[in-house]
Design a protein around this motif. Structure first.
Motif, PDB file in Angstrom:
ATOM      1  N   LEU A  33      43.004  41.539  49.191  1.00 17.15           N
ATOM      2  CA  LEU A  33      43.137  40.134  49.753  1.00 17.15           C
ATOM      3  C   LEU A  33      42.074  39.867  50.899  1.00 17.15           C
ATOM      4  O   LEU A  33      41.685  38.689  51.029  1.00 17.15           O
ATOM      5  CB  LEU A  33      44.651  40.123  50.667  1.00 17.15           C
ATOM      6  N   ALA A  34      41.536  40.845  51.248  1.00 14.18           N
ATOM      7  CA  ALA A  34      40.378  40.600  52.401  1.00 14.18           C
ATOM      8  C   ALA A  34      39.261  40.156  51.250  1.00 14.18           C
ATOM      9  O   ALA A  34      38.433  39.161  51.843  1.00 14.18           O
ATOM     10  CB  ALA A  34      40.087  42.214  52.999  1.00 14.18           C
ATOM     11  N   TYR A  35      38.973  40.564  50.121  1.00 16.39           N
ATOM     12  CA  TYR A  35      37.830  40.157  49.355  1.00 16.39           C
ATOM     13  C   TYR A  35      38.422  38.714  48.868  1.00 16.39           C
ATOM     14  O   TYR A  35      37.425  37.795  48.486  1.00 16.39           O
ATOM     15  CB  TYR A  35      37.490  41.045  48.271  1.00 16.39           C
ATOM     16  N   VAL A  36      39.586  38.294  48.569  1.00 11.43           N
ATOM     17  CA  VAL A  36      40.062  37.066  48.320  1.00 11.43           C
ATOM     18  C   VAL A  36      39.700  35.994  49.316  1.00 11.43           C
ATOM     19  O   VAL A  36      39.040  35.007  48.969  1.00 11.43           O
ATOM     20  CB  VAL A  36      41.553  37.074  47.776  1.00 11.43           C
ATOM     21  N   HIS A  37      39.919  36.318  50.369  1.00 10.13           N
ATOM     22  CA  HIS A  37      39.550  35.382  51.503  1.00 10.13           C
ATOM     23  C   HIS A  37      38.056  35.202  51.809  1.00 10.13           C
ATOM     24  O   HIS A  37      37.784  34.062  51.967  1.00 10.13           O
ATOM     25  CB  HIS A  37      40.224  36.059  52.973  1.00 10.13           C
ATOM     26  N   GLU A  38      37.218  36.263  51.516  1.00 10.07           N
ATOM     27  CA  GLU A  38      35.851  36.081  51.596  1.00 10.07           C
ATOM     28  C   GLU A  38      35.147  35.519  50.598  1.00 10.07           C
ATOM     29  O   GLU A  38      33.996  34.801  50.573  1.00 10.07           O
ATOM     30  CB  GLU A  38      35.143  37.499  51.631  1.00 10.07           C
ATOM     31  N   THR A  39      35.601  35.552  49.364  1.00 10.43           N
ATOM     32  CA  THR A  39      35.000  34.866  48.027  1.00 10.43           C
ATOM     33  C   THR A  39      35.676  33.645  47.548  1.00 10.43           C
ATOM     34  O   THR A  39      35.121  32.675  46.979  1.00 10.43           O
ATOM     35  CB  THR A  39      35.225  35.896  46.789  1.00 10.43           C
ATOM     36  N   GLY A  40      36.849  33.492  48.083  1.00 12.91           N
ATOM     37  CA  GLY A  40      37.623  32.122  47.814  1.00 12.91           C
ATOM     38  C   GLY A  40      38.056  31.995  46.191  1.00 12.91           C
ATOM     39  O   GLY A  40      38.598  31.175  45.564  1.00 12.91           O
ATOM     40  N   VAL A  41      38.292  33.322  45.650  1.00  7.90           N
ATOM     41  CA  VAL A  41      38.698  33.450  44.186  1.00  7.90           C
ATOM     42  C   VAL A  41      40.172  32.920  44.075  1.00  7.90           C
ATOM     43  O   VAL A  41      40.821  33.256  45.115  1.00  7.90           O
ATOM     44  CB  VAL A  41      38.416  34.983  43.737  1.00  7.90           C
ATOM     45  N   LYS A  42      40.394  32.512  43.055  1.00 11.41           N
ATOM     46  CA  LYS A  42      41.631  32.186  42.956  1.00 11.41           C
ATOM     47  C   LYS A  42      42.486  32.903  41.764  1.00 11.41           C
ATOM     48  O   LYS A  42      43.683  32.650  41.372  1.00 11.41           O
ATOM     49  CB  LYS A  42      41.819  30.626  42.328  1.00 11.41           C
ATOM     50  N   GLN A  43      41.881  34.080  41.209  1.00 10.85           N
ATOM     51  CA  GLN A  43      42.592  34.815  40.222  1.00 10.85           C
ATOM     52  C   GLN A  43      42.164  36.142  40.464  1.00 10.85           C
ATOM     53  O   GLN A  43      41.072  36.474  40.595  1.00 10.85           O
ATOM     54  CB  GLN A  43      42.115  34.182  38.770  1.00 10.85           C
ATOM     55  N   VAL A  44      43.383  37.005  40.264  1.00 14.39           N
ATOM     56  CA  VAL A  44      42.901  38.549  40.346  1.00 14.39           C
ATOM     57  C   VAL A  44      43.601  39.298  39.156  1.00 14.39           C
ATOM     58  O   VAL A  44      44.818  38.999  39.175  1.00 14.39           O
ATOM     59  CB  VAL A  44      43.432  39.014  41.847  1.00 14.39           C
ATOM     60  N   HIS A  45      42.870  40.303  38.795  1.00 19.74           N
ATOM     61  CA  HIS A  45      43.419  40.851  37.588  1.00 19.74           C
ATOM     62  C   HIS A  45      44.057  42.213  37.945  1.00 19.74           C
ATOM     63  O   HIS A  45      43.373  42.926  38.784  1.00 19.74           O
ATOM     64  CB  HIS A  45      42.391  41.083  36.386  1.00 19.74           C
ATOM     65  N   MET A  46      45.266  42.618  37.428  1.00 24.38           N
ATOM     66  CA  MET A  46      45.931  43.609  37.857  1.00 24.38           C
ATOM     67  C   MET A  46      45.810  44.830  36.671  1.00 24.38           C
ATOM     68  O   MET A  46      46.635  44.518  35.647  1.00 24.38           O
ATOM     69  CB  MET A  46      47.484  43.512  38.234  1.00 24.38           C
ATOM     70  N   MET A  47      45.008  45.809  36.716  1.00 27.67           N
ATOM     71  CA  MET A  47      45.112  46.763  35.722  1.00 27.67           C
ATOM     72  C   MET A  47      46.553  47.743  35.866  1.00 27.67           C
ATOM     73  O   MET A  47      47.032  47.960  36.928  1.00 27.67           O
ATOM     74  CB  MET A  47      43.944  47.690  35.906  1.00 27.67           C
ATOM     75  N   ALA A  48      46.941  47.775  34.364  1.00 26.38           N
ATOM     76  CA  ALA A  48      48.230  48.584  34.339  1.00 26.38           C
ATOM     77  C   ALA A  48      48.004  50.210  34.764  1.00 26.38           C
ATOM     78  O   ALA A  48      48.877  50.788  35.235  1.00 26.38           O
ATOM     79  CB  ALA A  48      48.806  48.277  33.059  1.00 26.38           C
ATOM     80  N   GLY A  49      47.107  50.735  33.965  1.00 25.57           N
ATOM     81  CA  GLY A  49      47.002  52.262  34.221  1.00 25.57           C
ATOM     82  C   GLY A  49      47.178  52.898  32.852  1.00 25.57           C
ATOM     83  O   GLY A  49      47.576  52.301  32.010  1.00 25.57           O
ATOM     84  N   LEU A  50      47.051  54.060  32.748  1.00 25.40           N
ATOM     85  CA  LEU A  50      47.224  54.856  31.586  1.00 25.40           C
ATOM     86  C   LEU A  50      48.670  55.606  31.618  1.00 25.40           C
ATOM     87  O   LEU A  50      49.074  56.315  32.541  1.00 25.40           O
ATOM     88  CB  LEU A  50      46.470  56.055  31.415  1.00 25.40           C
ATOM     89  N   ALA A  51      49.515  55.149  30.615  1.00 25.64           N
ATOM     90  CA  ALA A  51      50.917  55.344  30.572  1.00 25.64           C
ATOM     91  C   ALA A  51      51.188  55.006  29.170  1.00 25.64           C
ATOM     92  O   ALA A  51      51.052  53.990  28.574  1.00 25.64           O
ATOM     93  CB  ALA A  51      51.660  54.605  31.599  1.00 25.64           C
ATOM     94  N   ASP A  52      52.243  55.705  28.710  1.00 28.27           N
ATOM     95  CA  ASP A  52      53.240  55.102  27.372  1.00 28.27           C
ATOM     96  C   ASP A  52      53.734  53.562  27.722  1.00 28.27           C
ATOM     97  O   ASP A  52      54.661  53.523  28.260  1.00 28.27           O
ATOM     98  CB  ASP A  52      54.207  56.180  26.983  1.00 28.27           C
ATOM     99  N   PRO A  53      53.486  52.772  26.763  1.00 25.01           N
ATOM    100  CA  PRO A  53      53.914  51.622  26.930  1.00 25.01           C
ATOM    101  C   PRO A  53      55.411  51.498  26.575  1.00 25.01           C
ATOM    102  O   PRO A  53      56.311  50.369  27.167  1.00 25.01           O
ATOM    103  CB  PRO A  53      53.105  50.725  25.830  1.00 25.01           C
ATOM    104  N   ASP A  54      56.067  52.479  25.898  1.00 25.64           N
ATOM    105  CA  ASP A  54      57.447  52.679  25.562  1.00 25.64           C
ATOM    106  C   ASP A  54      58.280  53.379  26.751  1.00 25.64           C
ATOM    107  O   ASP A  54      59.465  53.447  26.464  1.00 25.64           O
ATOM    108  CB  ASP A  54      57.755  53.053  24.096  1.00 25.64           C
ATOM    109  N   ASP A  55      57.530  53.889  27.495  1.00 22.16           N
ATOM    110  CA  ASP A  55      58.542  54.503  28.545  1.00 22.16           C
ATOM    111  C   ASP A  55      59.174  53.897  29.646  1.00 22.16           C
ATOM    112  O   ASP A  55      58.469  52.914  30.365  1.00 22.16           O
ATOM    113  CB  ASP A  55      57.243  55.538  29.457  1.00 22.16           C
TER     114      ASP A  55
END
Length: 259
Positions: A91-113
């Motif tokens: 959010l600190a970078y959101v406020h400085e850049t005015g970006v309107k979209q942020v991507h959330m990476m899920a990570g390495l994990a079994d998708p069926d877990d």
């Protein structure tokens, strides 16, 4: 007509990071995106962006320990406190850049877990609600297993399911045509089917993740389809130049902004 954002994590690597903004603007781009800004203070990134006269299209939440091989933490049970803190960092970078979209990476994990699924759903809700307070969209991106083996979110239909079930209008699909081509093929068909959920689009050639040229997918056709669908966002150029960034911008000539 599509508007393009240069991905400064992959392009313009001939310059230091904070100098890439100016280089992208001088090359004719209207906007930039990048993976992570967190090696630089928010104020530095904001000044570089404003000084180059660019818009910020996108960046990612902190991914955990990237150098150690982590690729996000949103689906990792036991990392909830760290994930909550990562939202505030972003959010600190959101406020400085005015970006309107942020991507959330899920990570390495079994998708069926079930545990990973539960944690991921909770992370979506938490991040979407917090970003929603600031008018920010949360993006979910499927990533192919060749580039990122073991990634939790590795299928476009599954990603679309998480977007829909979130019940939050600011949760959207990050539609990277390169990943779609490698996972499913028929990028055009997937784009049309999932378009109502799409918040951001990215491109690269399927052969080597280079410039979006004749090696496929058929980008002139796909750009026309984006126009026909009414897409008004930026198209992120998330590719690795074959030789040099400027040397590889021939494809971009019809769309570059006037200097």
């Amino acid at each position: 007509m599509p508007r393009f954002a240069a991905n400064l994590s992959m392009m313009f690597n001939e310059w230091e990071f904070l100098d890439r903004f100016r280089a992208a603007s001088e090359a004719g781009f209207e906007a930039v995106e990048f993976l992570f800004p967190y090696d630089h203070a928010p104020e530095q990134v904001g000044l570089a962006l404003a000084g180059a006269g660019l818009e910020q299209a996108l960046f990612n939440l902190p991914p955990g320990d990237w150098a150690a091989g982590e690729r996000g933490i949103a689906a990792l049970p036991g990392r909830e406190e760290e994930f909550r803190a990562s939202i505030e960092t972003a959010l600190a970078y959101v406020h400085e850049t005015g970006v309107k979209q942020v991507h959330m990476m899920a990570g390495l994990a079994d998708p069926d877990d079930p545990g990973a699924q539960k944690t991921y759903r909770a992370s979506i809700a938490q991040a979407a609600d917090r970003f929603g307070e600031h008018g920010i969209d949360l993006l979910l991106e499927p990533i192919n297993g060749k580039d990122m083996p073991g990634y939790f979110l590795n299928d476009f239909d599954r990603a679309a399911g998480y977007v829909r079930e979130s019940g939050r209008p600011n949760v959207k699909l990050q539609f990277d045509m390169y990943h779609c081509e490698l996972i499913h093929g028929d990028v055009s068909g997937k784009l049309k089917a999932l378009y109502p959920l799409v918040g951001h689009v990215q491109i690269a050639s399927a052969n080597g993740r280079h410039e979006p040229d004749a090696s496929g997918p058929d980008y002139p056709l796909l750009f026309a389809e984006l126009d026909a669908l009414g897409y008004g966002g930026f198209v992120g150029c998330e590719y690795r130049p074959r030789h040099g960034t400027l040397e590889g911008l021939g494809w971009f000539a019809p769309w570059r902004k006037p200097l």
